[in-house]
Design a protein around this motif. Structure first.
Motif, short mmCIF file in Angstrom:
data_model
loop_
_atom_site.label_atom_id
_atom_site.label_comp_id
_atom_site.label_asym_id
_atom_site.label_seq_id
_atom_site.Cartn_x
_atom_site.Cartn_y
_atom_site.Cartn_z
N TYR A 80 0.90 -1.16 -0.06
CA TYR A 80 0.00 -0.12 0.01
C TYR A 80 0.87 1.24 0.07
O TYR A 80 1.91 1.34 0.75
N ASP A 81 0.53 2.24 -0.69
CA ASP A 81 1.00 3.62 -0.88
C ASP A 81 0.61 4.14 0.54
O ASP A 81 -0.57 4.29 0.76
N ILE A 82 1.61 4.80 1.27
CA ILE A 82 1.16 5.38 2.64
C ILE A 82 0.46 6.56 2.37
O ILE A 82 -0.60 6.90 3.09
N LEU A 83 0.71 7.38 1.53
CA LEU A 83 -0.14 8.79 1.05
C LEU A 83 -1.38 8.64 0.57
O LEU A 83 -2.15 9.51 0.79
N THR A 84 -1.60 7.78 -0.15
CA THR A 84 -2.86 7.42 -0.76
C THR A 84 -3.73 6.28 -0.08
O THR A 84 -5.08 6.36 -0.40
#
Length: 178
Positions: A80-84
């Motif tokens: 998972y992308d942390i920012l999104t």
């Protein structure tokens, strides 16, 4: 001929010294990233999901170091992308232990006070109960005072002390809450 042998011996010693320092640097980087990852993973697992793991990927290309952050679900192996992820709630959650880790690593002589202003505004109300408990436990364990500015009654419910600031005309009024 003796001069050439001396030069080659010196070059060999410099090469060995350089390799030693590079190995030491790589080992130190790995230890630091492992410790930071463990703190952030602890936050994710206590607040969000026991299957989440924070990863830091450090790479070097053409003498440039690159560091990437991501979260892995241990059961599905999905990254998972942390920012999104989770509408920004994951980013809010991850940045807290990162700040604590950086504070302790690079400024250990400071009084260990961390002031945060509305840093958890995207964390769901359902996760705030566990987040408040995690903040309190980490603060006590590491001896870091966390001053948290928030509108969340859930988070303030876990605080050692709460100060409510209200504006009365042109003045701010501070009241200590029980």
């Amino acid at each position: 001929s003796a001069r050439i042998a001396d030069l080659e011996s010196g070059r060999d010693a410099r090469t060995k010294g350089s390799l030693f320092l590079q190995t030491l640097s790589d080992s130190t980087r790995a230890q630091i990233t492992d410790k930071i990852s463990a703190i952030v993973t602890d936050a994710l697992q206590k607040v969000k999901d026991k299957n989440l793991e924070f990863k830091m990927q450090l790479s070097t290309e053409r003498n440039q170091t690159d560091l990437k952050f991501f979260i892995v679900d241990k059961t599905t192996k999905q990254q998972y992308d942390i920012l999104t992820s989770c509408g920004g709630g994951i980013a809010d959650l991850v940045t807290f232990p990162l700040r604590i880790a950086l504070l302790l690593k690079w400024n250990p002589e400071l009084s260990k006070v961390l002031v945060m202003d509305e840093n958890f505004k995207f964390v769901s109300v359902a996760d705030q109960e566990m987040l408040g408990e995690f903040i309190r436990q980490l603060s006590e364990k590491l001896g870091v005072q966390v001053i948290l500015v928030t509108h969340s009654a859930t988070l303030t419910g876990k605080a050692h002390r709460v100060f409510e600031v209200t504006k009365k005309g042109k003045d701010s009024q501070v009241e200590v809450k029980p």
